[in-house]
Structures are given as C-alpha cells and as structure tokens.
Design a protein around this motif. Structure first.
Motif, short mmCIF file in Angstrom:
data_model
loop_
_atom_site.label_atom_id
_atom_site.label_comp_id
_atom_site.label_asym_id
_atom_site.label_seq_id
_atom_site.Cartn_x
_atom_site.Cartn_y
_atom_site.Cartn_z
N ASN A 102 0.82 -1.21 0.00
CA ASN A 102 0.00 0.00 0.00
C ASN A 102 0.86 1.26 0.00
OD1 ASN A 102 -2.38 -1.45 0.03
ND2 ASN A 102 -2.74 -1.22 2.22
N THR A 103 1.92 1.27 0.81
CA THR A 103 2.78 2.44 0.89
C THR A 103 3.53 2.66 -0.42
OG1 THR A 103 3.06 2.11 3.27
CG2 THR A 103 4.65 3.53 2.17
N LEU A 104 4.06 1.60 -0.99
CA LEU A 104 4.78 1.73 -2.26
C LEU A 104 3.85 2.20 -3.37
CD1 LEU A 104 7.00 -1.48 -2.01
CD2 LEU A 104 7.75 0.90 -1.76
N ALA A 105 2.58 1.79 -3.33
CA ALA A 105 1.61 2.24 -4.32
C ALA A 105 1.34 3.74 -4.17
CB ALA A 105 0.31 1.46 -4.20
N ARG A 106 1.31 4.24 -2.95
CA ARG A 106 1.11 5.68 -2.72
C ARG A 106 2.23 6.48 -3.38
NH1 ARG A 106 -2.49 7.58 1.08
NH2 ARG A 106 -1.30 9.51 1.07
N ILE A 107 3.45 6.00 -3.23
CA ILE A 107 4.59 6.69 -3.83
C ILE A 107 4.48 6.65 -5.35
CG2 ILE A 107 7.10 6.75 -4.00
CD1 ILE A 107 7.14 5.26 -1.27
N ARG A 108 4.17 5.48 -5.87
CA ARG A 108 4.10 5.30 -7.32
C ARG A 108 2.98 6.12 -7.95
NH1 ARG A 108 4.11 0.32 -6.95
NH2 ARG A 108 1.88 -0.14 -7.18
N HIS A 109 1.86 6.25 -7.25
CA HIS A 109 0.70 6.94 -7.81
C HIS A 109 0.64 8.41 -7.43
CE1 HIS A 109 -1.31 2.71 -7.81
NE2 HIS A 109 -0.62 2.92 -8.91
N ALA A 110 1.74 8.92 -6.88
CA ALA A 110 1.87 10.35 -6.57
C ALA A 110 0.78 10.84 -5.63
CB ALA A 110 1.89 11.19 -7.85
N GLU A 111 0.43 10.01 -4.64
CA GLU A 111 -0.55 10.46 -3.66
C GLU A 111 0.13 11.39 -2.65
OE1 GLU A 111 -3.19 7.60 -1.98
OE2 GLU A 111 -3.00 6.24 -3.70
N TYR A 114 3.61 11.77 3.15
CA TYR A 114 5.04 11.51 3.25
C TYR A 114 5.61 10.95 1.95
CZ TYR A 114 9.39 10.51 5.71
OH TYR A 114 10.71 10.51 6.12
N SER A 115 4.75 10.37 1.12
CA SER A 115 5.20 9.82 -0.15
C SER A 115 5.88 10.87 -1.02
CB SER A 115 4.02 9.21 -0.91
OG SER A 115 3.46 8.14 -0.19
N ALA A 116 5.48 12.13 -0.86
CA ALA A 116 6.07 13.21 -1.65
C ALA A 116 7.57 13.34 -1.38
CB ALA A 116 5.36 14.52 -1.36
N ILE A 117 8.00 13.00 -0.18
CA ILE A 117 9.42 13.07 0.16
C ILE A 117 10.19 12.00 -0.60
CG2 ILE A 117 11.08 12.81 2.04
CD1 ILE A 117 8.83 13.94 3.87
N TYR A 118 9.65 10.79 -0.65
CA TYR A 118 10.33 9.73 -1.40
C TYR A 118 10.39 10.08 -2.89
CZ TYR A 118 9.68 6.92 2.81
OH TYR A 118 9.72 6.44 4.10
N ARG A 119 9.31 10.66 -3.42
CA ARG A 119 9.31 10.99 -4.85
C ARG A 119 10.38 12.05 -5.17
NH1 ARG A 119 3.74 10.50 -3.96
NH2 ARG A 119 3.42 12.75 -3.88
N ARG A 120 10.52 13.05 -4.29
CA ARG A 120 11.56 14.05 -4.54
C ARG A 120 12.95 13.43 -4.45
NH1 ARG A 120 12.21 19.58 -4.86
NH2 ARG A 120 10.26 19.31 -6.03
N ALA A 121 13.15 12.53 -3.50
CA ALA A 121 14.44 11.86 -3.39
C ALA A 121 14.77 11.07 -4.66
CB ALA A 121 14.45 10.94 -2.18
#
Length: 280
Positions: A102-111, A114-121
């Motif tokens: 679920n968490t990895l999907a949030r990052i992948r789908h640009a939700e 906190y996922s926004a931090i991983y996407r910027r990294a």
C-alpha cells in the motif's frame, strides 16, 4: 524496581488479533480510525479499525493524533505502530506485506503525504549505486531497486533490518540490508554513486549529525541528498530530538566543502555534490 521492556519484534504474529507488551495493548475495534486510552495498569490501549487499503505509512499521523494527549514517548509510538500492523492480519509477514504494498503504491501513484518526500528523493538521486542511510522501513531503497539501481539499505535497529530484509525478499526487490551505525558504516570509501539521508538528522544530536554527513560524503562518489522536517519544535513522539532549519542546512552545506543547494519541498533539502577535480 525497574522492569526491563523487551525489544520490539516486528515479525511476531498475532493470530488472535491482539498485540500486548509491557507498555501497551493493541486490538481491532470500532469506529473507523485509531483511538487510544489509558488503562488501569499503566499501559495504553490502542484500538483501530482500518480498511485494508488504509494500512500504509500515513498511519503514523492518525496514531500520533491519538497518542499525543497521553504520551510523547517515541518507544510507545513505535510499539503502537507495530501493533496496529501486526493485528491487521493473522500472520506477521502478510500484514507487513500489505502495509508495504500500500505504501509503495502511494509513492508510485503520486498520492499526497510523506510519499512526496520519497518521490523528490527519487528525482534527486542519480541512477546507479545508491546507499539509503538510516533507511527506516526501506521504502526508498525498494523503489530504487525497482528502477534498476544497485541498492544498499543501512539501519541501526536490529528488528527493522530484519523486517526490511524480509520484505525485500517477499517483494522480490534486490536490496542489500546492513545493520550499522550511520556514523560508522562497514563500507569502503566511494563505494556508491550517491547517499540518501532522509529524515535522519532530526533523530540525533548536532555532533552525531555531523558525523553522519561526514560518513555519507566518504561513501558517495558524487552526491549526498539530505531531507529534514521543518518544525517549530521537535516532535518527541516521532523520536525527533532537535529542530533543524534552513540556516542550519546552510551551515552544514558550507562546512562540507562540497557544492550545495538548499530548497524546500515538504520540509528542507540539502543536496551536496562532490567538487569536480580538473586535471592539468
């Protein structure tokens, strides 16, 4: 008489749907969401009712809101977080796998969140060999592996490294997991292209933070990416021990001797680039 509290075991299954240790009890309940209350024996009772799709890293915010009136103890927060995940399925690894997917999907789908931090990294880290220093749950490391990088994830906590290693195997993401102090890793100089230090520095004092960045520069051939929360005061419940602001990041960048950039994006970022040597 002091009571020794056993370390958190993230792979302890709760087939009866109830988690209990010396400090708290966690069990499913209603209504939707997460609640917390003091018990008569000095522990905290956490009840939760989450839909399967809601079990992800954003759980932290709801859990913190429930616990904040009762405690600011990070150990209690960590135990409660673990307990909520473990009581979401009878078998520990299946519960964590749902949480991770679920968490990895949030990052992948640009939700949002906190996922926004991983996407910027992921945007800032070059492809190649990358070290995720102080990896926590290892979400960044798993995404780096998915894009084809050669990834090492380092974390000091034994239970967390065991969990990350287990989830990397279940998700079939090749990640080398190392248990080590972030200020002294058993790795050779310049062994990776880049090092990520995401939301680590606020958990340690100034001197240790400086040692962590020195170690990151030792290991990185080209770039170090640092992220910190910008807070009015350190959030003790999350294990934060100091406040870091843009001026502090500037001081760290200037002291490094490397080229650096500072910007804001859901907190503060310091990007260090090793100076290019010109040969004559």
């Amino acid at each position: 008489m002091s009571t020794t509290v056993a370390p958190i075991d993230p792979l302890r299954s709760c087939p009866a749907g109830r988690y209990a240790d010396e400090r708290l009890i966690v069990e499913p309940g209603r209504p939707l969401g997460v609640t917390a209350a003091a018990t008569g024996d000095g522990r905290i009772l956490v009840r939760h009712h989450l839909r399967p799709a809601e079990l992800d890293d954003e759980l932290g915010a709801a859990l913190a809101a429930a616990l904040a009136p009762l405690t600011d103890d990070h150990d209690v927060f960590a135990r409660a977080f673990t307990g909520v995940v473990l009581t979401s399925a009878p078998q520990a690894e299946r519960a964590w796998e749902l949480f991770y997917r679920n968490t990895l999907a949030r990052i992948r789908h640009a939700e949002p969140g906190y996922s926004a931090i991983y996407r910027r990294a992921l945007e800032l880290l070059p492809r190649g060999e990358v070290l995720d220093l102080g990896c926590s749950f290892g979400f960044l490391a798993l995404h780096l592996a998915a894009r084809g990088d050669r990834v090492t994830a380092a974390e000091i906590d034994a239970g967390t490294t065991t969990l990350v290693r287990s989830m990397a195997r279940r998700l079939r993401r090749p990640v080398e997991v190392v248990r080590a102090d972030g200020a002294a890793l058993p790795l050779p100089d310049g062994c990776v292209d880049a090092v990520a230090v995401l939301h680590v520095l606020e958990h340690v004092d100034d001197a240790t933070g400086a040692e962590v960045l020195t170690e990151a520069r030792r290991l990185a051939r080209s770039r170090v990416v640092v992220a910190v929360p910008f807070e009015e005061r350190p959030t003790a419940l999350f294990g934060h021990v100091r406040r870091i602001d843009a001026h502090h990041l500037y001081q760290l960048g200037h002291a490094s001797g490397w080229s650096f950039d500072i910007h804001r994006h859901h907190g503060g970022w310091l990007v260090l680039d090793r100076p290019v040597r010109h040969h004559r």
